[in-house]
Design an enzyme around this catalytic site. Structure first.
Site, PDB file in Angstrom:
ATOM      1  N   HIS A  79      32.857  30.999  32.648  1.00 43.15           N
ATOM      2  CA  HIS A  79      33.831  31.875  33.340  1.00 43.15           C
ATOM      3  C   HIS A  79      33.163  32.654  34.478  1.00 43.15           C
ATOM      4  O   HIS A  79      33.508  33.801  34.738  1.00 43.15           O
ATOM      5  CB  HIS A  79      34.494  32.850  32.364  1.00 43.15           C
ATOM      6  CG  HIS A  79      35.295  32.181  31.295  1.00 43.15           C
ATOM      7  ND1 HIS A  79      36.658  31.994  31.388  1.00 43.15           N
ATOM      8  CD2 HIS A  79      34.938  31.634  30.105  1.00 43.15           C
ATOM      9  CE1 HIS A  79      37.104  31.381  30.296  1.00 43.15           C
ATOM     10  NE2 HIS A  79      36.078  31.143  29.507  1.00 43.15           N
ATOM     11  N   ASN A 152      42.939  32.595  27.212  1.00 41.69           N
ATOM     12  CA  ASN A 152      42.939  31.500  28.174  1.00 41.69           C
ATOM     13  C   ASN A 152      44.364  31.165  28.574  1.00 41.69           C
ATOM     14  O   ASN A 152      45.311  31.653  27.955  1.00 41.69           O
ATOM     15  CB  ASN A 152      42.309  30.249  27.542  1.00 41.69           C
ATOM     16  CG  ASN A 152      40.778  30.272  27.592  1.00 41.69           C
ATOM     17  OD1 ASN A 152      40.181  31.040  28.337  1.00 41.69           O
ATOM     18  ND2 ASN A 152      40.158  29.429  26.801  1.00 41.69           N
ATOM     19  N   HIS A 343      35.218  41.738  25.654  1.00 43.32           N
ATOM     20  CA  HIS A 343      34.681  41.379  24.345  1.00 43.32           C
ATOM     21  C   HIS A 343      35.832  41.351  23.336  1.00 43.32           C
ATOM     22  O   HIS A 343      36.508  42.372  23.169  1.00 43.32           O
ATOM     23  CB  HIS A 343      33.644  42.433  23.942  1.00 43.32           C
ATOM     24  CG  HIS A 343      33.010  42.220  22.605  1.00 43.32           C
ATOM     25  ND1 HIS A 343      33.162  41.062  21.873  1.00 43.32           N
ATOM     26  CD2 HIS A 343      32.215  43.019  21.853  1.00 43.32           C
ATOM     27  CE1 HIS A 343      32.493  41.164  20.739  1.00 43.32           C
ATOM     28  NE2 HIS A 343      31.916  42.340  20.709  1.00 43.32           N
TER      29      HIS A 343
HETATM   30 FE1  HDE Z   1      34.328  32.962  25.772  1.00 40.56          FE
HETATM   31  N1  HDE Z   1      32.596  33.687  26.520  1.00 40.56           N
HETATM   32  N2  HDE Z   1      33.306  32.082  24.258  1.00 40.56           N
HETATM   33  N3  HDE Z   1      36.022  32.024  25.077  1.00 40.56           N
HETATM   34  N4  HDE Z   1      35.344  33.686  27.282  1.00 40.56           N
HETATM   35  C1  HDE Z   1      32.465  34.398  27.651  1.00 40.56           C
HETATM   36  O1  HDE Z   1      31.218  36.358  27.862  1.00 40.56           O
HETATM   37  C2  HDE Z   1      32.047  32.375  23.928  1.00 40.56           C
HETATM   38  C3  HDE Z   1      36.144  31.246  23.976  1.00 40.56           C
HETATM   39  C4  HDE Z   1      36.686  33.651  27.464  1.00 40.56           C
HETATM   40  O2  HDE Z   1      36.592  37.467  32.494  1.00 40.56           O
HETATM   41  C5  HDE Z   1      31.096  34.967  27.842  1.00 40.56           C
HETATM   42  O3  HDE Z   1      31.117  38.089  29.305  1.00 40.56           O
HETATM   43  C6  HDE Z   1      31.677  31.709  22.708  1.00 40.56           C
HETATM   44  C7  HDE Z   1      37.520  31.033  23.643  1.00 40.56           C
HETATM   45  C8  HDE Z   1      37.043  34.292  28.707  1.00 40.56           C
HETATM   46  O4  HDE Z   1      34.636  38.293  31.977  1.00 40.56           O
HETATM   47  C9  HDE Z   1      30.353  34.481  26.596  1.00 40.56           C
HETATM   48  C10 HDE Z   1      32.788  31.006  22.322  1.00 40.56           C
HETATM   49  C11 HDE Z   1      38.240  31.717  24.592  1.00 40.56           C
HETATM   50  C12 HDE Z   1      35.834  34.735  29.248  1.00 40.56           C
HETATM   51  C13 HDE Z   1      31.426  33.719  25.861  1.00 40.56           C
HETATM   52  C14 HDE Z   1      33.805  31.246  23.294  1.00 40.56           C
HETATM   53  C15 HDE Z   1      37.277  32.327  25.482  1.00 40.56           C
HETATM   54  C16 HDE Z   1      34.811  34.344  28.336  1.00 40.56           C
HETATM   55  C17 HDE Z   1      30.444  34.652  29.148  1.00 40.56           C
HETATM   56  C18 HDE Z   1      32.963  30.086  21.110  1.00 40.56           C
HETATM   57  C19 HDE Z   1      39.751  31.808  24.743  1.00 40.56           C
HETATM   58  C20 HDE Z   1      35.646  35.444  30.575  1.00 40.56           C
HETATM   59  C21 HDE Z   1      30.487  35.918  29.960  1.00 40.56           C
HETATM   60  C22 HDE Z   1      32.650  30.694  19.873  1.00 40.56           C
HETATM   61  C23 HDE Z   1      40.389  32.501  23.659  1.00 40.56           C
HETATM   62  C24 HDE Z   1      35.669  36.926  30.388  1.00 40.56           C
HETATM   63  C25 HDE Z   1      30.974  36.910  29.052  1.00 40.56           C
HETATM   64  C26 HDE Z   1      35.636  37.616  31.732  1.00 40.56           C
HETATM   65  C27 HDE Z   1      33.445  34.641  28.527  1.00 40.56           C
HETATM   66  C28 HDE Z   1      31.195  33.165  24.671  1.00 40.56           C
HETATM   67  C29 HDE Z   1      35.077  30.638  23.236  1.00 40.56           C
HETATM   68  C30 HDE Z   1      37.690  33.088  26.617  1.00 40.56           C
HETATM   69  C31 HDE Z   1      29.106  33.662  26.838  1.00 40.56           C
HETATM   70  C32 HDE Z   1      30.331  31.770  22.030  1.00 40.56           C
HETATM   71  C33 HDE Z   1      38.076  30.233  22.465  1.00 40.56           C
HETATM   72  C34 HDE Z   1      38.438  34.437  29.292  1.00 40.56           C
HETATM   73  O5  HDE Z   1      29.920  35.551  25.808  1.00 40.56           O
END
Ligand code: HDE
Length: 720
Positions: A79, A152, A343
């Site tokens: 993202h 999402n 978060h």
């Molecule tokens: Fe994320 N995800 N994600 N994700 N995600 C990040 O956090 C992660 C997942 C989502 O506009 C990171 O600050 C793991 C699902 C959005 O700043 C990170 C897993 C969904 C955003 C991270 C998922 C999301 C992130 C990277 C699986 C939809 C952008 C930067 C267990 C429900 C937030 C950050 C923004 C961002 C980890 C799965 C949505 C790396 C480990 C499912 C919208 O922490």
């Protein structure tokens, strides 16, 4: 002189007013160093003589260069590319029956929000129009602390367990040996992984659908994805899924168009969001919830904890509870959009997690990633991340601490600080986790209830109309067409047969392959080394529900042209009546109109008046517009007929199924383009084809509101 005085005043005023908000405007100010020393020369470094070497003592130069050297922070791992806006959430009706969350109690209650949209795979500078999932993160600044709904634009996810997330992301990111391709899933490593992960098939249907190439960030849905919990004041819990529904409807572009936009304007979505807000066309979404009583946890064909499943709206309707309006652009991209830290674990009382194993993993990841990205556990002190309520605890120090904690006590329990700060009782708003009963063995395994990977993929596919299904099929053909390995393609075709035989055959045909007769049995490859693979084979479930209306964008809102971009092609001699009538009808409907002519400057209309040209054919392109209008005017059309770019503009708009209108001589221009097909025979052109000739402007407005006439793709071999 007056200016200088006011500059001095502004500089001193700025300090008092803006420090609280942490915003600084340079308007009328004098330039200073980071220590507040006024700078007398920002053009020249300090040298030993006019032609001499630069002196190390030039602390002003060194401060400036040092700051510059450290301007970049690590981009988000996923993202990374995002755009954001401020706004407000207003509650329609009280949710007190289900949750005690303060911002969901009183109808009319307004809560400030900051929303960041993003693509997943590409780097910070990548194109907005990549085929990808879009992030939809909302930070609610509530009176009980910040609540983040980090979702999402698709309601399900690729994988079921957080353990697989790094693998998924490694597979979709550019391949490690050559860092190719940027912001694209159409390559071997992604499809290799997917071909071994049958659980991803439902999400693959969404990602290959047009949902992955939205027309605008303002025209996409948002979903919390996981099942969460609401808890009311009596401590009773229900399950909840969150939905954002855009008031402008859910609309997408064509894939050919998306690829061209990526070249013509890689910032297309970012610009669209920014300009809509600047123009006062504030994007709006309604918040909906699907509520499932605890007793119904096991009544579905799928597991509520499985993030690869949605709850069809036919089974649990979406209850609309409020509206979010985005009404202010960030002042500074880096300070706000880049530094905002979401978060899923930022909760308020009355909302809690479930045991969805993907959500559980996320709860660790987000704080961890802020530490490396923002560099300090004090990231909550950055203005965009600050709650609107005081932060009082015994957390201390660390890089760039802003808060100056007074007193000598920084521990609890204490007497030196009179015991402060005190823990809050639940009635005082203290957060208490839901008292869920747990009685289990420690185990690394997946529940059998997670093993149906295909029925909802099929439900999604069957819910698409013909055009949507064609697009999905074409997307799979494109993506697998870019895959080099035949083995990966074959494995994917085998998996597709599990969803739908015809889909697999249609994709295979374009790849010049046949569907494997005995495809490799799809297995869940995330099994322990000593597990029995048979226990991990996906199961086939025949869903009772065959179609779900909410899954097709064809059923979305199609009654407005608000904030659509309309191109008017014109040259000297354009008919003033035709131009003015149509332009004002479009603007009355809330659309933005641009005059495109062979050159910039002004053209003369048939009344010899000057008409300002907004863009020339050199900078304008049909893919950046929603519809095209060619007004009458003999001279104007004679000129445009000689312009290959004008012909191309219309052909391309026609190919992408957009509304096209013309009158008088303008119709002759259409007849010289691919639109000529619509004029065959003696029949009048039916405006429902999206081609509106010699008709009142309201017919054109109606055609634009329908977004696209995808049926026109029957002639899709338009040379453009
Ligand atoms: Fe994320 N995800 N994600 N994700 N995600 C990040 O956090 C992660 C997942 C989502 O506009 C990171 O600050 C793991 C699902 C959005 O700043 C990170 C897993 C969904 C955003 C991270 C998922 C999301 C992130 C990277 C699986 C939809 C952008 C930067 C267990 C429900 C937030 C950050 C923004 C961002 C980890 C799965 C949505 C790396 C480990 C499912 C919208 O922490």
């Amino acid at each position: 002189m007056a200016k200088k005085n006011s500059a001095k005043n502004a500089a001193s005023n700025a300090k008092i007013e803006d420090l609280a908000k942490n915003t600084v405007s340079n308007d009328g100010a004098l330039m200073t160093t980071d220590q507040g020393l006024k700078i007398n020369d920002d053009q020249n470094s300090l040298k030993s003589g006019e032609r001499g070497s630069t002196l190390l003592e030039d602390f002003i130069l060194r401060e400036k260069i040092t700051h510059f050297d450290h301007e970049r922070i690590p981009e988000r791992i996923v993202h990374a590319r995002g755009s954001a806006a401020h706004g407000v959430f207003e509650l329609y009706e009280s949710m007190a029956e289900y949750t005690k969350a303060g911002f969901l109690q009183t109808p009319g209650k307004q809560t400030p929000v900051f929303v960041r949209f993003s693509t997943v795979a590409g780097s910070r500078g990548s194109t907005d129009l990549a085929r990808d999932v879009r992030g939809f993160s909302v930070k609610f600044y509530t009176e009980e602390g910040n609540y983040d709904l980090v979702g999402n634009n698709m309601p399900v996810f690729f994988i079921q367990d957080a353990m697989k997330f790094p693998d998924l992301i490694h597979a979709v990111k550019p391949e490690p040996h050559n860092e190719i391709p940027q912001a694209a899933s159409a390559h071997d490593t992604f499809w290799d992984f997917i071909s071994l992960m049958p659980e991803s098939m439902h999400m693959i249907m969404w990602a290959m659908s047009d949902r992955a190439i939205p027309r605008s960030l303002r025209m996409m849905e948002g979903f919390g994805v996981h099942t969460f919990r609401f808890i009311n004041a009596a401590g009773k819990s229900v399950f909840v899924k969150f939905h954002w529904k855009p008031l402008l409807g859910v609309h997408s572009v064509a894939w050919d168009e998306a690829q061209k936009i990526s070249g013509k304007d890689a910032d297309f979505h970012r610009r669209d969001l920014y300009e809509a807000i600047e123009n006062g066309a504030f994007p709006e979404w309604e918040l909906g919830v699907q509520i499932v009583p605890e007793k119904d946890e096991h009544k579905f064909e799928f597991d509520l904890l499985d993030p690869t499943k949605l709850i069809p709206e036919e089974l649990v309707p979406v209850k609309i509870i409020g509206k979010m309006t985005l009404n202010r652009n960030p002042d500074n991209f880096f300070a706000e959009t880049e530094q905002v830290a979401f978060h899923p674990g930022h909760l308020v009382p009355g909302i809690d997690f479930t045991n969805d194993p993907l959500l559980q993993g996320r709860l660790f990841s987000y704080t961890d990633t802020q530490l490396s990205r923002l560099g300090s556990p004090n990231f909550h002190e950055i203005p965009i991340n600050r709650p609107i309520v005081p932060v009082q605890n015994n957390q201390r120090d660390g890089h760039m601490r802003q808060q100056i904690d007074t007193g000598k006590s920084s521990y609890s329990p204490n007497t030196t600080g009179g015991g402060c700060p005190f823990q809050a009782k639940a009635v005082e708003g203290g957060f208490t986790s839901y008292n869920e009963r747990i009685d289990a063995k420690k185990i690394r395994a997946r529940s059998q209830s997670f093993f149906d990977h295909f029925s909802q993929a099929r439900l999604f596919l069957n819910s698409q109309n013909t055009a949507e299904r064609n697009h999905l099929t074409d997307a799979l053909r494109f993506e697998l067409g870019k895959v080099v390995s035949d083995d990966i393609r074959k494995r994917m075709l085998g998996l597709l047969t599990q969803v739908d035989q015809k889909l697999a055959e249609d994709v295979a045909d374009e790849l010049g392959m046949s569907v494997p007769k005995n495809p490799e049995k799809p297995m869940n490859h995330s099994i322990p080394a000593d597990g029995n693979p048979r226990n991990f084979q996906p199961i086939q479930v025949e869903s009772k529900l065959k179609k779900s209306e909410a899954l097709s964008m064809a059923n979305t809102v199609k009654n407005t042209i608000k904030s659509r971009q309309i191109a008017i092609l014109a040259a000297n001699g354009v008919d003033s009546n035709a131009l003015n009538n149509t332009k004002s009808a479009l603007e009355k409907g809330g659309a933005t109109v641009q005059i495109i002519a062979p050159k910039l400057g002004f053209i003369k209309n048939s009344d010899k008046q000057d008409v300002k040209v907004n863009q020339s054919f050199l900078t304008a392109c049909s893919v950046l517009f929603d519809a095209v209008y060619v007004p009458a005017g003999k001279n104007s059309i004679d000129t445009l007929t000689q312009q290959p770019d004008a012909i191309h503009f219309i052909n391309e708009a026609y190919r992408h199924c957009k509304a096209i209108a013309a009158d008088g001589e303008g119709v002759d221009l259409l007849k010289r383009t691919a639109v000529a097909k619509e004029f065959s025979g003696d029949k009048k052109v039916d405006p429902s084809t999206g081609v509106v000739v010699d008709r009142p402007a309201k017919d054109f407005v109606q055609a634009i509101a329908k977004h696209r006439v995808w049926e026109r793709e029957a002639f899709r071999k338009v040379p453009a």
